[in-house]
Write a protein that holds these residues in place. Structure first.
Motif, PDB file in Angstrom:
ATOM      1  N   ASP A 160     -33.876 -49.762  29.457  1.00 42.22           N
ATOM      2  CA  ASP A 160     -32.631 -50.502  29.468  1.00 42.22           C
ATOM      3  C   ASP A 160     -31.412 -49.847  29.794  1.00 42.22           C
ATOM      4  O   ASP A 160     -30.170 -50.373  30.131  1.00 42.22           O
ATOM      5  CB  ASP A 160     -32.493 -51.199  27.880  1.00 42.22           C
ATOM      6  N   LEU A 161     -31.608 -48.586  29.867  1.00 38.08           N
ATOM      7  CA  LEU A 161     -30.383 -47.577  30.085  1.00 38.08           C
ATOM      8  C   LEU A 161     -30.329 -46.830  31.228  1.00 38.08           C
ATOM      9  O   LEU A 161     -29.255 -46.215  31.541  1.00 38.08           O
ATOM     10  CB  LEU A 161     -30.098 -46.805  28.851  1.00 38.08           C
ATOM     11  N   ALA A 588     -24.204 -44.241  28.260  1.00 40.17           N
ATOM     12  CA  ALA A 588     -24.918 -44.914  27.338  1.00 40.17           C
ATOM     13  C   ALA A 588     -24.520 -44.643  25.947  1.00 40.17           C
ATOM     14  O   ALA A 588     -24.450 -43.150  25.582  1.00 40.17           O
ATOM     15  CB  ALA A 588     -26.483 -44.520  27.406  1.00 40.17           C
ATOM     16  N   ASP A 589     -24.319 -45.666  25.076  1.00 39.45           N
ATOM     17  CA  ASP A 589     -23.956 -45.165  23.574  1.00 39.45           C
ATOM     18  C   ASP A 589     -25.354 -45.282  22.984  1.00 39.45           C
ATOM     19  O   ASP A 589     -26.076 -46.404  22.902  1.00 39.45           O
ATOM     20  CB  ASP A 589     -23.282 -46.454  23.151  1.00 39.45           C
ATOM     21  N   GLN A 592     -26.016 -47.183  19.661  1.00 40.00           N
ATOM     22  CA  GLN A 592     -26.008 -48.696  19.678  1.00 40.00           C
ATOM     23  C   GLN A 592     -27.047 -49.214  20.834  1.00 40.00           C
ATOM     24  O   GLN A 592     -27.302 -50.424  21.041  1.00 40.00           O
ATOM     25  CB  GLN A 592     -24.776 -49.243  20.285  1.00 40.00           C
ATOM     26  N   GLN A 594     -26.776 -49.302  24.282  1.00 37.95           N
ATOM     27  CA  GLN A 594     -26.145 -50.232  25.347  1.00 37.95           C
ATOM     28  C   GLN A 594     -25.323 -49.162  26.115  1.00 37.95           C
ATOM     29  O   GLN A 594     -24.714 -48.201  25.853  1.00 37.95           O
ATOM     30  CB  GLN A 594     -25.494 -51.114  24.673  1.00 37.95           C
ATOM     31  N   LEU A 595     -25.120 -49.753  27.255  1.00 40.89           N
ATOM     32  CA  LEU A 595     -23.886 -49.188  28.118  1.00 40.89           C
ATOM     33  C   LEU A 595     -22.851 -49.528  27.816  1.00 40.89           C
ATOM     34  O   LEU A 595     -22.244 -50.457  27.345  1.00 40.89           O
ATOM     35  CB  LEU A 595     -24.333 -49.531  29.597  1.00 40.89           C
TER      36      LEU A 595
END
Length: 602
Positions: A160-161, A588-589, A592, A594-595
């Motif tokens: 996802d990242l 990327a965090d 969390q 997420q980007l």
């Protein structure tokens, strides 16, 4: 790939058991007898003086007074009261991190007493998938070093990242588990995926358990509920533990604790306190290296260095040796062959002068002398990777300085940004914020704040994708550096103080097939070319060590004072360890998953 003819043909115990029995009884004579050593018995925890070892067919036939096994053709090795130690076994490591091919790594590790490894080749898997794994695995099967593979599980580490060069699916794992000397599943880094029911992760774990093989883990979090949920999946080990408290918790829960000491990650000092202070049973604890650089191999050693560090922290030498031998063999269910000096075991034996220094004088593997008195005495076969593996740089176009300019969304003279703050000698990062100047519409780095430009470029798919960000903690004040070793997807990382040098560094690596580089004012200061998948050199250990030393010097010339800087740099894209990273898709965090934008909207 290695031809079948080149593979070492080690005999199974059942093939030679009757021969060993006859030697033990004196009916037949041994090939080799080691005389008058002090046996380090990892079963009983004793030191047994005046012990002989009789060897036949590459295995141990007799331990004790072995005069009855000596014939006119028996080679006798005088131990002269040196310690007789089982060959060390590294239960978790990435050969790619040494920058060497498997063959060159073996030449470095065997003289240090490592006679077996369980490698996780997930670096090359992120570039070439199952075929890359197969190539490294096959190279290992022709060596006197016993090379076991744990099949990579998280490729890419997080889909996802980021974008890797390949992916591993459940069917790939099922196929790989059928190969000889594939011992289990490589570190399952996507622990949230495991806990929350990701079908790929659960499918790989299920396939491994059904194959009666070991599922190795990776759990850097401090959430006890998550940990126990993770263990319920069938994962059984962890090498990411950095505190005594977490170590104690994992040991109590039956998790196999792997205590790591690599080139950058120095975990022994703290984590070994679970042994020296809490006095836990050590049977389910082992010592590993994870990631080791070539100069560490030469200057400090391999697994023998980790054993030595444990001893320095107060661990009894026999206990430390157990954690690098029999404990590892039992964890991977190979104790019938490895991990001890006892009848029937493979004759992987070290002769050591001083148990606390842990420097082998002689190393035998399968009853053959490999290293003696400072020299390798056995020739190693060559291995050539296919040409496509040496052409892994698929970048859309030559890069220019303009590619490294980050346009601001504000018309103000300054703006707030997210910054990746690195921590010396740690795989973790911290998310920080700072204000940077905007000039001609572009966000500027600030050397006075130790804020420099960072970029991650897709090198697998020719997409032209470039993400831009900022880093803090390297203290570079001029020039630029770049690397295609960028865990785990191994895209092209570039970092610098000016866009011109960043473009030069990137283009130089593209042209040489990948590697690591440092440049200043349009000139290359140092380069380590790694044309094997952009991850490994095709040169000798001596050459690579020299090149890496030059690279270290160049990083210092650019202002960076930290330990193992390019290992820390190579992990700045590792989007599975908190808190913040850069990937080819953006910032990327990781807390969390997420980007996020580099620039913070005001």
């Amino acid at each position: 790939m290695a031809s079948v003819e080149n593979r070492i043909k080690r005999k199974k115990l059942y093939e030679v058991s009757q021969k060993l029995s006859k030697v033990a009884r004196g009916l037949e004579k041994a090939d080799i007898v080691i005389k008058n050593g002090t046996l380090v018995n990892v079963y009983s925890g004793e030191l047994l003086e005046n012990t002989d070892i009789a060897i036949s067919e590459g295995r141990i036939a007799y331990v004790g007074l072995a005069d009855h096994t000596i014939g006119e053709n028996t080679k006798v090795i005088e131990a002269n009261n040196r310690f007789l130690v089982p060959g060390f076994i590294d239960g978790h490591m990435h050969v790619e991190s040494t920058m060497l091919s498997v063959t060159e790594f073996a030449k470095a590790a065997l003289p240090k007493g490592t006679t077996a490894i369980f490698m996780d080749p997930h670096e090359i898997a992120n570039v070439f998938g199952i075929e890359g794994v197969r190539l490294m695995h096959e190279e290992g099967q022709q060596l006197p070093l016993k090379v076991f593979t744990t099949f990579p599980s998280c490729v890419p580490a997080t889909a996802d990242l980021e974008d890797a060069g390949a992916s591993i699916q459940v069917e790939d794992v099922k196929a790989g588990l059928q190969w000889d000397h594939v011992a289990g599943l490589g570190e399952v880094m996507n622990f949230p995926g495991v806990v929350f029911g990701d079908s790929l992760m659960l499918g790989e774990i299920e396939a491994t358990i059904k194959a009666n093989k070991t599922v190795t883990g990776h759990f850097p979090a401090d959430d006890s509920r998550m940990l126990q949920a993770y263990l319920n999946s069938g994962v059984t080990s962890d090498h990411e533990t950095v505190t005594k408290e977490h170590a104690l918790e994992k040991v109590r829960l039956g998790m196999h604790l792997m205590i790591r000491e690599g080139s950058a990650w120095h975990d022994v000092k703290e984590v070994i306190k679970v042994v020296t202070e809490d006095n836990v049973n050590t049977a389910n604890i082992s010592l590993v290296t994870d990631d080791v650089y070539p100069q560490t191999l030469v200057e400090k050693g391999h697994l023998n260095h980790v054993v030595r560090r444990a001893i320095e922290e107060g661990v009894d030498p026999i206990t430390a040796i157990q954690m690098a031998t029999i404990n590892v063999a039992r964890y991977f269910h190979v104790e019938q062959d490895l991990g001890a000096i006892a009848p029937g075991k493979c004759a992987d034996i070290l002769l050591i002068e001083d148990l606390e220094k842990v420097e082998p004088v002689t190393v035998l593997a399968d009853g053959e002398i490999i290293f003696h008195n400072g020299e390798l005495v056995k020739a190693f076969p060559g291995y050539t990777y296919p040409e496509y593996v040496r052409n892994s740089m698929n970048v859309k176009a030559e890069l220019t300085a303009a590619d490294f300019l980050l346009k601001s969304k504000t018309r103000k003279s300054e703006t707030q940004v997210h910054v990746i703050k690195i921590i010396e000698n740690s795989a973790r990062t911290e998310k920080m914020k700072t204000v940077l100047k905007v000039q001609d519409g572009f966000i500027q780095p600030d050397i006075n704040q130790d804020i420099i430009q960072l970029a991650c470029i897709d090198r697998h798919h020719g997409s032209g994708q470039i993400s831009l960000g900022f880093a803090h903690g390297f203290q570079i004040n001029k020039g630029a550096v770049a690397s295609t070793v960028a865990h785990d997807s191994h895209n092209l990382l570039v970092m610098g103080t000016n866009p011109e040098d960043m473009a030069l560094a990137a283009n130089e690596l593209i042209n040489c097939g990948g590697g690591m580089i440092a440049v200043e004012n349009g000139k290359v200061l140092a380069r380590v070319a790694m044309p094997i998948a952009g991850l490994m050199s095709d040169q000798s250990l001596e050459t690579v060590v020299q090149e890496v030393q030059q690279l270290e010097k160049a990083w210092k010339e650019l202002g960076c004072p930290i330990n193992a800087p390019f290992m820390t740099f190579s992990l700045i894209a590792l989007a599975v360890i908190p808190e913040i990273r850069i990937t080819n898709r953006g910032i990327a965090d990781v807390t969390q998953f997420q980007l996020i934008e580099t620039e913070i909207e005001s």
